[in-house]
Design a protein around this motif. Structure first.
Motif, PDB file in Angstrom:
ATOM      1  N   LEU A   1      34.951  32.027  39.437  1.00  0.00           N
ATOM      2  CA  LEU A   1      35.695  33.109  38.803  1.00  0.00           C
ATOM      3  C   LEU A   1      34.801  34.323  38.584  1.00  0.00           C
ATOM      4  O   LEU A   1      35.187  35.449  38.896  1.00  0.00           O
ATOM      5  CB  LEU A   1      36.286  32.650  37.477  1.00  0.00           C
ATOM      6  CG  LEU A   1      37.092  33.688  36.721  1.00  0.00           C
ATOM      7  CD1 LEU A   1      38.259  34.192  37.560  1.00  0.00           C
ATOM      8  CD2 LEU A   1      37.596  33.121  35.416  1.00  0.00           C
ATOM      9  N   ALA A   2      33.608  34.109  38.079  1.00  0.00           N
ATOM     10  CA  ALA A   2      32.678  35.218  37.860  1.00  0.00           C
ATOM     11  C   ALA A   2      32.343  35.910  39.177  1.00  0.00           C
ATOM     12  O   ALA A   2      32.239  37.135  39.231  1.00  0.00           O
ATOM     13  CB  ALA A   2      31.413  34.722  37.170  1.00  0.00           C
ATOM     14  N   ALA A   3      32.212  35.155  40.236  1.00  0.00           N
ATOM     15  CA  ALA A   3      31.866  35.733  41.537  1.00  0.00           C
ATOM     16  C   ALA A   3      33.000  36.575  42.109  1.00  0.00           C
ATOM     17  O   ALA A   3      32.758  37.517  42.854  1.00  0.00           O
ATOM     18  CB  ALA A   3      31.498  34.627  42.522  1.00  0.00           C
ATOM     19  N   THR A   4      34.237  36.252  41.770  1.00  0.00           N
ATOM     20  CA  THR A   4      35.383  37.019  42.290  1.00  0.00           C
ATOM     21  C   THR A   4      35.739  38.200  41.401  1.00  0.00           C
ATOM     22  O   THR A   4      36.575  39.026  41.775  1.00  0.00           O
ATOM     23  CB  THR A   4      36.627  36.128  42.457  1.00  0.00           C
ATOM     24  OG1 THR A   4      37.022  35.622  41.185  1.00  0.00           O
ATOM     25  CG2 THR A   4      36.367  34.993  43.422  1.00  0.00           C
ATOM     26  N   ALA A   5      35.113  38.331  40.257  1.00  0.00           N
ATOM     27  CA  ALA A   5      35.442  39.400  39.313  1.00  0.00           C
ATOM     28  C   ALA A   5      35.405  40.804  39.922  1.00  0.00           C
ATOM     29  O   ALA A   5      36.274  41.620  39.616  1.00  0.00           O
ATOM     30  CB  ALA A   5      34.532  39.324  38.088  1.00  0.00           C
TER      31      ALA A   5
ATOM     32  N   ALA B   1      41.041  45.209  36.510  1.00  0.00           N
ATOM     33  CA  ALA B   1      41.026  45.081  35.058  1.00  0.00           C
ATOM     34  C   ALA B   1      41.053  43.598  34.701  1.00  0.00           C
ATOM     35  O   ALA B   1      41.326  42.756  35.556  1.00  0.00           O
ATOM     36  CB  ALA B   1      42.233  45.788  34.451  1.00  0.00           C
ATOM     37  N   PHE B   2      40.786  43.302  33.430  1.00  0.00           N
ATOM     38  CA  PHE B   2      40.694  41.918  32.992  1.00  0.00           C
ATOM     39  C   PHE B   2      41.360  41.739  31.640  1.00  0.00           C
ATOM     40  O   PHE B   2      41.363  42.649  30.821  1.00  0.00           O
ATOM     41  CB  PHE B   2      39.222  41.488  32.851  1.00  0.00           C
ATOM     42  CG  PHE B   2      38.444  41.637  34.101  1.00  0.00           C
ATOM     43  CD1 PHE B   2      38.362  40.602  35.012  1.00  0.00           C
ATOM     44  CD2 PHE B   2      37.801  42.832  34.395  1.00  0.00           C
ATOM     45  CE1 PHE B   2      37.653  40.756  36.191  1.00  0.00           C
ATOM     46  CE2 PHE B   2      37.090  42.986  35.569  1.00  0.00           C
ATOM     47  CZ  PHE B   2      37.021  41.944  36.468  1.00  0.00           C
ATOM     48  N   ALA B   3      41.879  40.539  31.408  1.00  0.00           N
ATOM     49  CA  ALA B   3      42.381  40.137  30.094  1.00  0.00           C
ATOM     50  C   ALA B   3      41.810  38.750  29.808  1.00  0.00           C
ATOM     51  O   ALA B   3      41.954  37.837  30.614  1.00  0.00           O
ATOM     52  CB  ALA B   3      43.895  40.100  30.077  1.00  0.00           C
ATOM     53  N   PHE B   4      41.133  38.638  28.699  1.00  0.00           N
ATOM     54  CA  PHE B   4      40.543  37.378  28.280  1.00  0.00           C
ATOM     55  C   PHE B   4      41.138  36.988  26.940  1.00  0.00           C
ATOM     56  O   PHE B   4      41.218  37.809  26.033  1.00  0.00           O
ATOM     57  CB  PHE B   4      39.027  37.497  28.107  1.00  0.00           C
ATOM     58  CG  PHE B   4      38.259  37.672  29.383  1.00  0.00           C
ATOM     59  CD1 PHE B   4      37.822  36.569  30.097  1.00  0.00           C
ATOM     60  CD2 PHE B   4      37.949  38.937  29.850  1.00  0.00           C
ATOM     61  CE1 PHE B   4      37.097  36.728  31.271  1.00  0.00           C
ATOM     62  CE2 PHE B   4      37.228  39.101  31.015  1.00  0.00           C
ATOM     63  CZ  PHE B   4      36.806  37.995  31.733  1.00  0.00           C
TER      64      PHE B   4
ATOM     65  N   CYS C   1      30.878  36.238  33.237  1.00  0.00           N
ATOM     66  CA  CYS C   1      31.685  37.349  33.764  1.00  0.00           C
ATOM     67  C   CYS C   1      31.193  38.722  33.326  1.00  0.00           C
ATOM     68  O   CYS C   1      31.355  39.699  34.061  1.00  0.00           O
ATOM     69  CB  CYS C   1      33.145  37.180  33.346  1.00  0.00           C
ATOM     70  SG  CYS C   1      33.998  35.856  34.223  1.00  0.00           S
ATOM     71  N   VAL C   2      30.616  38.825  32.154  1.00  0.00           N
ATOM     72  CA  VAL C   2      30.220  40.133  31.604  1.00  0.00           C
ATOM     73  C   VAL C   2      29.424  40.982  32.597  1.00  0.00           C
ATOM     74  O   VAL C   2      29.728  42.163  32.770  1.00  0.00           O
ATOM     75  CB  VAL C   2      29.473  39.969  30.265  1.00  0.00           C
ATOM     76  CG1 VAL C   2      28.740  41.235  29.864  1.00  0.00           C
ATOM     77  CG2 VAL C   2      30.458  39.581  29.178  1.00  0.00           C
ATOM     78  N   PRO C   3      28.429  40.451  33.283  1.00  0.00           N
ATOM     79  CA  PRO C   3      27.678  41.298  34.214  1.00  0.00           C
ATOM     80  C   PRO C   3      28.536  41.856  35.356  1.00  0.00           C
ATOM     81  O   PRO C   3      28.174  42.860  35.960  1.00  0.00           O
ATOM     82  CB  PRO C   3      26.594  40.369  34.763  1.00  0.00           C
ATOM     83  CG  PRO C   3      26.465  39.275  33.764  1.00  0.00           C
ATOM     84  CD  PRO C   3      27.840  39.109  33.185  1.00  0.00           C
ATOM     85  N   GLN C   4      29.658  41.224  35.640  1.00  0.00           N
ATOM     86  CA  GLN C   4      30.520  41.652  36.742  1.00  0.00           C
ATOM     87  C   GLN C   4      31.586  42.665  36.308  1.00  0.00           C
ATOM     88  O   GLN C   4      32.254  43.252  37.153  1.00  0.00           O
ATOM     89  CB  GLN C   4      31.232  40.435  37.346  1.00  0.00           C
ATOM     90  CG  GLN C   4      30.319  39.320  37.777  1.00  0.00           C
ATOM     91  CD  GLN C   4      29.342  39.738  38.856  1.00  0.00           C
ATOM     92  OE1 GLN C   4      29.666  40.532  39.722  1.00  0.00           O
ATOM     93  NE2 GLN C   4      28.141  39.219  38.805  1.00  0.00           N
ATOM     94  N   LEU C   5      31.766  42.859  35.019  1.00  0.00           N
ATOM     95  CA  LEU C   5      32.868  43.687  34.531  1.00  0.00           C
ATOM     96  C   LEU C   5      32.642  45.180  34.733  1.00  0.00           C
ATOM     97  O   LEU C   5      33.591  45.923  34.956  1.00  0.00           O
ATOM     98  CB  LEU C   5      33.132  43.396  33.051  1.00  0.00           C
ATOM     99  CG  LEU C   5      33.500  41.959  32.715  1.00  0.00           C
ATOM    100  CD1 LEU C   5      33.681  41.800  31.215  1.00  0.00           C
ATOM    101  CD2 LEU C   5      34.721  41.507  33.466  1.00  0.00           C
ATOM    102  N   GLY C   6      31.413  45.598  34.640  1.00  0.00           N
ATOM    103  CA  GLY C   6      31.110  47.021  34.818  1.00  0.00           C
ATOM    104  C   GLY C   6      31.896  47.883  33.845  1.00  0.00           C
ATOM    105  O   GLY C   6      32.003  47.574  32.666  1.00  0.00           O
TER     106      GLY C   6
END
Length: 65
Positions: A7-11, A16-19, A40-45
């Motif tokens: 999941l983190a790799a596909t971010a 946009a994201f909802a957690f 995931c945080v490093p992938q969110l930008g």
């Protein structure tokens, strides 16, 4: 663990994201969610992120930091 990494790799492919995570106590996160979040945080930008939780988030300190 493998699924979280996938999941983190596909971010980066999402706009946009909802957690969401239930509170496990006052400002305590479910350990599985916390691991996912940290990966995931490093992938969110600069992408938009919505956070939501349930039950006794008190002042929302975790969401503010």
């Amino acid at each position: 663990m493998h699924q979280r990494r996938q999941l983190a790799a596909t971010a980066p492919q999402y706009d946009a994201f909802a957690f969401g995570c239930p509170a496990m106590g006052a400002e305590e996160l479910d350990p599985d969610f916390e691991e996912l979040w940290n990966e995931c945080v490093p992938q969110l930008g600069k992408k938009p992120v919505a956070l939501f939780g349930s039950y006794d988030w008190e002042t929302g300190d975790w969401m503010e930091s």
